[in-house]
Design a protein around this motif. Structure first.
Motif, short mmCIF file in Angstrom:
data_model
loop_
_atom_site.label_atom_id
_atom_site.label_comp_id
_atom_site.label_asym_id
_atom_site.label_seq_id
_atom_site.Cartn_x
_atom_site.Cartn_y
_atom_site.Cartn_z
N GLY A 233 6.58 -20.25 -36.53
CA GLY A 233 6.19 -18.88 -36.84
C GLY A 233 4.97 -18.36 -36.11
O GLY A 233 4.50 -17.26 -36.42
N LYS A 234 4.41 -19.09 -35.16
CA LYS A 234 3.24 -18.63 -34.42
C LYS A 234 3.66 -17.66 -33.31
O LYS A 234 4.64 -17.91 -32.59
N PRO A 235 2.94 -16.52 -33.13
CA PRO A 235 3.30 -15.58 -32.07
C PRO A 235 2.98 -16.14 -30.69
O PRO A 235 2.03 -16.90 -30.52
N VAL A 236 3.76 -15.73 -29.71
CA VAL A 236 3.59 -16.18 -28.33
C VAL A 236 3.32 -14.96 -27.46
O VAL A 236 4.06 -13.97 -27.52
N ASP A 237 2.23 -15.00 -26.64
CA ASP A 237 1.91 -13.85 -25.79
C ASP A 237 2.81 -13.82 -24.57
O ASP A 237 3.63 -14.72 -24.34
N GLU A 238 2.68 -12.80 -23.74
CA GLU A 238 3.59 -12.58 -22.62
C GLU A 238 3.47 -13.63 -21.53
O GLU A 238 4.37 -13.75 -20.69
N MET A 239 2.40 -14.42 -21.54
CA MET A 239 2.25 -15.50 -20.57
C MET A 239 2.69 -16.84 -21.15
O MET A 239 2.54 -17.87 -20.50
N GLY A 240 3.23 -16.83 -22.37
CA GLY A 240 3.75 -18.05 -22.96
C GLY A 240 2.76 -18.86 -23.76
O GLY A 240 3.10 -19.95 -24.24
N SER A 241 1.55 -18.35 -23.97
CA SER A 241 0.55 -19.07 -24.76
C SER A 241 0.66 -18.69 -26.23
O SER A 241 0.93 -17.53 -26.57
N VAL A 242 0.42 -19.68 -27.10
CA VAL A 242 0.53 -19.46 -28.53
C VAL A 242 -0.75 -18.82 -29.06
O VAL A 242 -1.86 -19.24 -28.72
N SER A 243 -0.60 -17.80 -29.90
CA SER A 243 -1.74 -17.12 -30.50
C SER A 243 -1.97 -17.64 -31.92
O SER A 243 -1.02 -17.99 -32.62
#
Length: 571
Positions: A233-243
């Protein structure tokens, strides 16, 4: 261990516990168990020789206990649920040993179900408002229950009395008890006061190439609306890194960790210039950090070390300084960081910075936001804090009030210089607060706000001897919050203040129906005047630069208990 009585208010989600002999219940302030009900005095629980009984008030014609209507005494047997519907209120009583008590933290009065024994069918999950709308549509055998109370249930017909009570009170829409479970609640941003649901929050990017935000500027990481998530359930930014962090969708300021699961409290600290707001706020955090773990087993810590850095640095400087000069440096560190630029209604506004701290009791998480508020400054931004805050701390400096200062100087000539500066009419500030709140909340003159207002008389080290030889009662004794001590202190201080400046009391009591009076000393000792060698400016500092605060947490404990009665209860 002595058996204890627990009362859970289904309309507010608040839990109250007591092991006393007599526990009054009702909506009035004087009750041990203050619950949402039409009756100011609904009745009394009496415990003696291991037996607990409920005696209804003589004005209560009848009420429901476990689905049975009665007007007599209810016997509360140990280790059993007792479901009350009384004078428009609904609550659960449980009496017994702490080791076998129900897990009240699992109660979720926002998740209700209807059971029809005639068809042996269960309804889908419903909120309480929907339950109340259905309460007259079924026959008398139909039951209603909510998540966490196992096989116990209300008779659906009994809840019609609750619906009538809520409609009668200005058509109020019932707020479900999301103070215990916040899974579907909205959240109010501590920076801009924008209200949103957790699903609307922005995620904060973590990839180094995504530095720069259109609202917060180039130095801040980009805020984005998540569309891709990890398996957990962790969001992923447009570069593929977990927020791992989230931000307000309106102003983009970072939200406290696990904000969607916590119960949030906020306090606006207000007062005239030079009453000691910054010193008080620093002393308050310092003492809460010590007193909550020691007395209540509650850890108190930073929710956002970055945002709190200025206040924490000031605390280090003023509490661990070796000279008055070092103490003065600590004050300067905070003065420049009391405010922040916030994107508000399409423009940047200069707003009070929230200093946010986190604490928890058992499985329940909380945050506390403190605001250093300058209501006397131009603009509406600071005054908006008062409208959104859960409580207002009004700091009143007796040395600035002419009638008060003359008496202080007569009793203690050594403080004459300290009483001669910065004199003002502090009741005018209270009048300004009242006008603003009435305008923004659309309150007629006959209506008062429903939030605690603490009148905090500062610098008590200069004038406390005027109260007489008897010291103020401790707010905490034997690791227990003593509300009676707080009330007796308040009554004594109110009488004292009213004799000298009655306008402060009358102004405060025209604003709120929940006013309490406190005496504090952020320094704990009479300060000395120091002249800055470079500027020649006169400032004050405690003798040898050391602080020993007195009674600074009393009002905060009073407010936290008001907001959540189970938090500081003597379990």
């Amino acid at each position: 261990m002595k058996d204890q009585l627990y009362v859970y208010d289904c309309l507010t989600g608040k839990l109250r516990v007591s092991n006393g002999d007599f526990m009054a219940v009702g909506s009035g302030k004087q009750n041990t168990f203050r619950i949402k009900t039409e009756a100011e005095n609904a009745g009394v629980f009496a415990q003696r020789n291991g037996i607990c009984k409920f005696f209804p008030h003589n004005q209560i014609t009848d009420y429901s206990v476990n689905g049975n209507r009665t007007n007599g005494i209810a016997h509360i047997k140990p280790e059993r649920f007792y479901i009350f519907v009384l004078s428009g209120g609904c609550f659960i009583a449980w009496y017994g040993n702490e080791d076998s008590r129900p897990d009240f933290a699992t109660f979720d009065a926002d998740s209700w179900y209807i059971y029809n024994p005639n068809t042996q069918e269960w309804s889908e999950e419903m909120d309480f408002c929907s339950i109340l709308k259905e309460c007259r549509k079924y026959d008398e055998n139909v039951l209603a229950t909510f998540y966490g109370i196992d096989r116990n249930a209300f008779r659906l017909h009994d809840l019609a009395e609750v619906a009538d009570f809520l409609i009668k009170n200005d058509g109020e829409t019932l707020k479900s008890s999301t103070s215990a479970k916040l899974k579907s609640s909205t959240f109010c941003c501590a920076f801009c006061y924008h209200t949103f649901t957790p699903e609307q929050a922005k995620a904060i990017a973590t990839h180094s190439l995504l530095q720069g935000d259109p609202i917060l500027g180039e130095r801040c990481m980009k805020r984005y609306t998540p569309t891709v998530y990890t398996d957990d359930g962790k969001p992923v930014d447009e570069m593929g890194s977990v927020s791992h962090e989230y931000a307000c969708p309106a102003c983009h300021h970072k939200l406290p960790p696990f904000y969607e699961r916590a119960i949030h409290h906020s306090i606006a600290i207000v007062g005239a210039e030079s009453v000691g707001k910054t010193y008080y706020m620093s002393a308050l955090v310092q003492q809460l950090e010590r007193e909550l773990p020691r007395s209540f087993g509650i850890p108190f810590r930073d929710a956002d070390p970055e945002q709190n850095a200025a206040l924490n640095n000031m605390r280090i400087k003023i509490f661990y300084s070796n000279t008055p000069q070092e103490f003065r440096e600590g004050h300067g560190l905070l003065a420049a960081r009391l405010r922040s630029k916030v994107w508000l209604d399409g423009a940047y506004a200069d707003m009070p910075r929230p200093f946010i701290y986190a604490f928890n009791r058992d499985s329940e998480s909380h945050t506390l936001a403190l605001y250093h508020t300058n209501v006397h400054s131009e603009g509406k931004d600071d005054k908006d804090v008062l409208r959104h805050a859960d409580a207002i701390f009004y700091l009143f400096d007796p040395t600035q009030e002419p009638a008060f200062a003359e008496i202080i100087k007569g009793a203690n000539p050594d403080v004459a210089n300290l009483c001669s500066r910065n004199r003002c009419k502090q009741s005018l500030l209270l009048a300004d607060i009242e006008i603003h709140l009435r305008k923004t909340l659309n309150l007629p003159p006959s209506t008062k706000i429903d939030k605690p207002l603490a009148i905090i008389m500062t610098k008590s080290d200069l004038w406390q001897e005027l109260l007489g030889p008897e010291p103020l009662h401790p707010a905490v004794r034997n690791n227990t919050l003593k509300l009676q001590n707080i009330q007796e202190n308040s009554d004594r201080l109110r009488d004292f203040l009213f004799r000298l400046t009655p306008e402060i009391c009358t102004s405060a009591e025209s604003i709120s129906d929940n006013v309490s009076y406190f005496a504090v000393s952020s320094f704990g000792t009479t300060p000395e005047e120091i002249e800055d060698e470079l500027t020649g400016q006169i400032y004050i500092a405690p003798t040898e630069g050391k602080l020993t605060p007195a009674h600074v947490t009393d009002c905060a404990l009073w407010v936290l208990n008001y907001c959540n009665e189970s938090l500081l209860s003597d379990n």
